[in-house]
Scaffold this motif. Structure first.
Motif, short mmCIF file in Angstrom:
data_model
loop_
_atom_site.label_atom_id
_atom_site.label_comp_id
_atom_site.label_asym_id
_atom_site.label_seq_id
_atom_site.Cartn_x
_atom_site.Cartn_y
_atom_site.Cartn_z
N ASP A 166 -12.82 76.28 -57.42
CA ASP A 166 -14.07 76.06 -57.85
C ASP A 166 -15.16 77.36 -57.57
N GLY A 167 -14.53 77.96 -56.59
CA GLY A 167 -15.55 79.11 -56.10
C GLY A 167 -14.96 80.37 -57.06
N LEU A 168 -13.85 80.45 -57.45
CA LEU A 168 -13.35 81.53 -58.55
C LEU A 168 -14.16 81.19 -59.87
N PHE A 169 -14.22 79.83 -59.92
CA PHE A 169 -14.94 79.56 -61.43
C PHE A 169 -16.39 80.09 -61.34
N ILE A 170 -16.96 80.04 -60.23
CA ILE A 170 -18.45 80.38 -60.13
C ILE A 170 -18.45 81.90 -60.28
N ALA A 172 -15.94 83.70 -61.82
CA ALA A 172 -16.02 84.48 -63.24
C ALA A 172 -16.94 83.88 -64.36
N SER A 173 -17.74 82.76 -64.17
CA SER A 173 -18.82 82.43 -64.93
C SER A 173 -19.91 83.49 -64.70
N GLN A 174 -20.40 83.77 -63.42
CA GLN A 174 -21.24 84.70 -63.47
C GLN A 174 -21.01 86.28 -63.95
N SER A 175 -19.78 86.43 -63.71
CA SER A 175 -19.41 87.79 -64.37
C SER A 175 -19.36 87.94 -66.06
N LYS A 180 -25.87 87.53 -61.22
CA LYS A 180 -25.67 87.38 -60.28
C LYS A 180 -26.49 86.63 -59.50
N ASP A 181 -26.16 85.12 -59.10
CA ASP A 181 -26.97 84.56 -58.22
C ASP A 181 -26.31 84.18 -56.79
N PRO A 182 -26.25 84.83 -55.98
CA PRO A 182 -25.72 84.65 -54.73
C PRO A 182 -25.92 83.34 -54.20
N THR A 183 -27.09 82.48 -54.40
CA THR A 183 -27.39 81.27 -53.86
C THR A 183 -26.18 80.36 -54.10
N LEU A 184 -25.58 80.46 -55.40
CA LEU A 184 -24.39 79.72 -55.68
C LEU A 184 -23.30 79.83 -54.76
N MET A 185 -22.93 81.04 -54.67
CA MET A 185 -21.71 81.13 -53.77
C MET A 185 -21.97 80.81 -52.09
N GLN A 186 -23.31 81.05 -51.83
CA GLN A 186 -23.53 80.83 -50.44
C GLN A 186 -23.39 79.28 -50.29
N ALA A 187 -24.08 78.55 -51.24
CA ALA A 187 -23.72 76.89 -51.29
C ALA A 187 -22.56 76.90 -51.26
N HIS A 188 -21.62 77.34 -51.89
CA HIS A 188 -20.24 77.12 -52.28
C HIS A 188 -19.53 77.30 -50.61
N MET A 189 -19.92 78.38 -50.11
CA MET A 189 -19.12 78.93 -48.86
C MET A 189 -19.50 78.04 -47.59
N LYS A 190 -20.67 77.37 -47.72
CA LYS A 190 -21.07 76.51 -46.78
C LYS A 190 -19.88 75.09 -46.47
N LYS A 191 -19.11 74.92 -47.48
CA LYS A 191 -18.08 74.00 -47.46
C LYS A 191 -16.90 74.47 -46.56
N GLN A 192 -16.80 75.76 -46.48
CA GLN A 192 -15.34 76.42 -45.87
C GLN A 192 -15.09 75.96 -44.33
N PRO A 193 -16.39 75.80 -43.40
CA PRO A 193 -15.82 75.54 -42.21
C PRO A 193 -15.54 73.95 -42.21
N ILE A 194 -16.27 73.26 -42.90
CA ILE A 194 -15.84 71.76 -43.03
C ILE A 194 -14.39 71.51 -43.44
N LEU A 195 -13.90 72.33 -44.49
CA LEU A 195 -12.65 71.95 -45.04
C LEU A 195 -11.64 72.65 -43.92
N LEU A 196 -11.77 73.76 -43.28
CA LEU A 196 -10.95 74.39 -42.05
C LEU A 196 -10.86 73.25 -40.85
N LYS A 197 -11.98 72.43 -40.78
CA LYS A 197 -12.10 71.61 -39.70
C LYS A 197 -11.21 70.28 -40.07
N LYS A 198 -11.24 69.96 -41.37
CA LYS A 198 -10.55 68.84 -41.86
C LYS A 198 -8.90 69.16 -41.77
N LEU A 199 -8.80 70.42 -41.91
CA LEU A 199 -7.09 70.84 -41.98
C LEU A 199 -6.74 70.62 -40.64
#
Length: 219
Positions: A166-170, A172-175, A180-199
């Motif tokens: 999904d992040g790669l799609f964001i 690619a879409s911006q490119s 370039k809207d950094p807020t999209l990736m910032q919002a997306h990156m907030k899920k990273q620690p949650i997913l790492l914790k779930k792992l």
């Protein structure tokens, strides 16, 4: 002594010629007695020969049975040795696959995180993008005992990989839109620690189960 000889002796006694020919009849008597003796001997020999033939036949039968038993025993021995060898080879193979699986799962967290860094930021970080695929194959082919905990881990891994996609799609879409809207990736990156914790917990469970299985194989 046969009937004809007895009759002849009786006639000669009546004719008073027996006395002059007594030695002849004595000889006949001896010959007859000897003949009867040898006849009895031959008859006994025939019986003994039959016994020997019966014994010989029994010995041949026993020899065949012993040979068959020996061959059967050798076949059983060979089969047992083959099964022991096969079991030993399978145990050795299982140990090797357990080691490989344990290594892939141990590095899984770092591998997924480095894959994310490489995908999102283009940095060259060392990682094996097929790490979990290899672990999944090993589990499917060699470690059915780990199926339950492996499936639980698979769900979280798929979720993490979907998040990377999904992040790669964001990006690619911006490119493509040349925006370039950094807020999209910032919002997306907030899920990273949650997913790492779930792992974390599924990985721990898989590693623990792998250790238990290794202990069973090695004892």
């Amino acid at each position: 002594m046969d009937q004809d000889l007895i009759k002849q002796i009786a006639l000669e006694v009546m004719n008073e010629t027996f006395i002059t020919n007594w030695y002849f009849y004595l000889l006949l008597l001896c010959v007859s007695t000897i003949g009867a003796f040898f006849g009895s001997l031959l008859k006994g020999f025939g019986k003994e020969k039959s016994k020997y033939l019966a014994i010989e036949s029994s010995l041949e039968t026993i020899a065949k049975q012993v040979k068959l038993t020996t061959e059967t025993s050798e076949q059983i021995k060979t089969a047992i040795e083959h099964n022991v060898w096969r079991k030993k080879e399978l145990e050795t193979l299982k140990r090797e696959k357990l080691e490989q699986y344990f290594l892939h799962i141990s590095l899984l967290n770092n591998s997924l995180n480095n894959e994310m860094i490489s995908t999102f930021f283009g940095e060259k970080v060392e990682h094996d993008p097929e790490s979990f695929t290899k672990a999944d194959m090993i589990q499917s082919l060699y470690l059915p005992e780990l199926l339950e905990v492996h499936l639980e881990l698979s769900k979280v891994v798929i979720e993490f990989q979907t998040w990377i996609s999904d992040g790669l799609f964001i990006i690619a879409s911006q490119s493509k839109a040349q925006t370039k809207d950094p807020t999209l990736m910032q919002a997306h990156m907030k899920k990273q620690p949650i997913l790492l914790k779930k792992l974390a917990n599924p990985i721990v469970n898989v590693l623990q189960k792998t250790k238990e299985l290794a202990l069973e194989v090695n004892t």
